[in-house]
Design a protein around this motif. Sequence first.
Motif, PDB file in Angstrom:
ATOM      1  N   ALA A  37       0.866  -1.178   0.000  1.00  0.00           N
ATOM      2  CA  ALA A  37       0.000   0.000   0.000  1.00  0.00           C
ATOM      3  C   ALA A  37       0.900   1.224   0.000  1.00  0.00           C
ATOM      4  O   ALA A  37       1.913   1.267   0.690  1.00  0.00           O
ATOM      5  N   GLY A  38       0.534   2.191  -0.794  1.00  0.00           N
ATOM      6  CA  GLY A  38       1.284   3.443  -0.825  1.00  0.00           C
ATOM      7  C   GLY A  38       0.543   4.492  -0.012  1.00  0.00           C
ATOM      8  O   GLY A  38      -0.607   4.806  -0.291  1.00  0.00           O
ATOM      9  N   VAL A  39       1.199   5.012   1.002  1.00  0.00           N
ATOM     10  CA  VAL A  39       0.604   6.029   1.858  1.00  0.00           C
ATOM     11  C   VAL A  39       1.154   7.380   1.427  1.00  0.00           C
ATOM     12  O   VAL A  39       2.342   7.650   1.567  1.00  0.00           O
ATOM     13  N   VAL A  40       0.288   8.207   0.875  1.00  0.00           N
ATOM     14  CA  VAL A  40       0.679   9.523   0.374  1.00  0.00           C
ATOM     15  C   VAL A  40       0.362  10.550   1.444  1.00  0.00           C
ATOM     16  O   VAL A  40      -0.769  10.633   1.924  1.00  0.00           O
ATOM     17  N   THR A  41       1.372  11.302   1.850  1.00  0.00           N
ATOM     18  CA  THR A  41       1.177  12.351   2.843  1.00  0.00           C
ATOM     19  C   THR A  41       1.594  13.689   2.244  1.00  0.00           C
ATOM     20  O   THR A  41       2.302  13.744   1.255  1.00  0.00           O
ATOM     21  N   LYS A  45      -3.837  13.741   1.496  1.00  0.00           N
ATOM     22  CA  LYS A  45      -3.517  12.482   2.158  1.00  0.00           C
ATOM     23  C   LYS A  45      -4.415  11.384   1.604  1.00  0.00           C
ATOM     24  O   LYS A  45      -5.625  11.544   1.556  1.00  0.00           O
ATOM     25  N   LYS A  46      -3.792  10.264   1.188  1.00  0.00           N
ATOM     26  CA  LYS A  46      -4.567   9.153   0.659  1.00  0.00           C
ATOM     27  C   LYS A  46      -3.738   7.885   0.718  1.00  0.00           C
ATOM     28  O   LYS A  46      -2.529   7.920   0.896  1.00  0.00           O
ATOM     29  N   VAL A  47      -4.423   6.745   0.561  1.00  0.00           N
ATOM     30  CA  VAL A  47      -3.774   5.441   0.530  1.00  0.00           C
ATOM     31  C   VAL A  47      -4.063   4.825  -0.829  1.00  0.00           C
ATOM     32  O   VAL A  47      -5.216   4.754  -1.258  1.00  0.00           O
ATOM     33  N   ILE A  48      -3.016   4.367  -1.503  1.00  0.00           N
ATOM     34  CA  ILE A  48      -3.148   3.757  -2.821  1.00  0.00           C
ATOM     35  C   ILE A  48      -2.843   2.271  -2.673  1.00  0.00           C
ATOM     36  O   ILE A  48      -1.782   1.900  -2.178  1.00  0.00           O
ATOM     37  N   ILE A  56       3.227  14.481  -6.375  1.00  0.00           N
ATOM     38  CA  ILE A  56       4.064  15.626  -6.751  1.00  0.00           C
ATOM     39  C   ILE A  56       5.219  15.708  -5.754  1.00  0.00           C
ATOM     40  O   ILE A  56       4.991  15.811  -4.547  1.00  0.00           O
ATOM     41  N   PRO A  57       6.462  15.647  -6.220  1.00  0.00           N
ATOM     42  CA  PRO A  57       7.612  15.501  -5.323  1.00  0.00           C
ATOM     43  C   PRO A  57       7.743  16.562  -4.233  1.00  0.00           C
ATOM     44  O   PRO A  57       8.069  16.244  -3.110  1.00  0.00           O
ATOM     45  N   VAL A  58       7.512  17.815  -4.504  1.00  0.00           N
ATOM     46  CA  VAL A  58       7.720  18.861  -3.497  1.00  0.00           C
ATOM     47  C   VAL A  58       6.553  18.932  -2.519  1.00  0.00           C
ATOM     48  O   VAL A  58       6.732  19.208  -1.340  1.00  0.00           O
ATOM     49  N   ILE A  59       5.361  18.609  -2.986  1.00  0.00           N
ATOM     50  CA  ILE A  59       4.157  18.767  -2.178  1.00  0.00           C
ATOM     51  C   ILE A  59       3.808  17.493  -1.408  1.00  0.00           C
ATOM     52  O   ILE A  59       3.387  17.551  -0.261  1.00  0.00           O
ATOM     53  N   ASN A  60       3.983  16.328  -2.022  1.00  0.00           N
ATOM     54  CA  ASN A  60       3.591  15.057  -1.418  1.00  0.00           C
ATOM     55  C   ASN A  60       4.786  14.139  -1.230  1.00  0.00           C
ATOM     56  O   ASN A  60       5.828  14.319  -1.844  1.00  0.00           O
ATOM     57  N   ARG A  61       4.566  13.131  -0.389  1.00  0.00           N
ATOM     58  CA  ARG A  61       5.567  12.090  -0.157  1.00  0.00           C
ATOM     59  C   ARG A  61       4.832  10.760  -0.116  1.00  0.00           C
ATOM     60  O   ARG A  61       3.701  10.681   0.364  1.00  0.00           O
ATOM     61  N   ILE A  62       5.469   9.696  -0.631  1.00  0.00           N
ATOM     62  CA  ILE A  62       4.846   8.383  -0.615  1.00  0.00           C
ATOM     63  C   ILE A  62       5.748   7.410   0.128  1.00  0.00           C
ATOM     64  O   ILE A  62       6.962   7.411  -0.042  1.00  0.00           O
ATOM     65  N   ASP A  63       5.140   6.632   1.017  1.00  0.00           N
ATOM     66  CA  ASP A  63       5.817   5.556   1.730  1.00  0.00           C
ATOM     67  C   ASP A  63       5.041   4.274   1.457  1.00  0.00           C
ATOM     68  O   ASP A  63       3.822   4.298   1.286  1.00  0.00           O
TER      69      ASP A  63
END
Length: 82
Positions: A37-41, A45-48, A56-63
Amino acid sequence: MSELINKLIPIIIIVAAVILIIMVIMSWWKRVPQDKAGVVTGIKKKVITGGGGIVIPVINRIDYISLSASSLEITTEDSMSS
């Protein structure tokens, strides 16, 4: 011949700009495997799960979090049931 080149230059610039925009958006696309699962913060905020999304690299981060099953051994000694 010069007139033809002068007419083609704006078209070439527009096509190059469209290709550049498509390449940038495709580089923002992050694919998430079925077993993760990809957690976008960030701002949004969302879970993929099992697909992909734009990050978007500067605005969001994915773990990434693994969704595979893990075993856990529990032993109880003072329980009321057998």
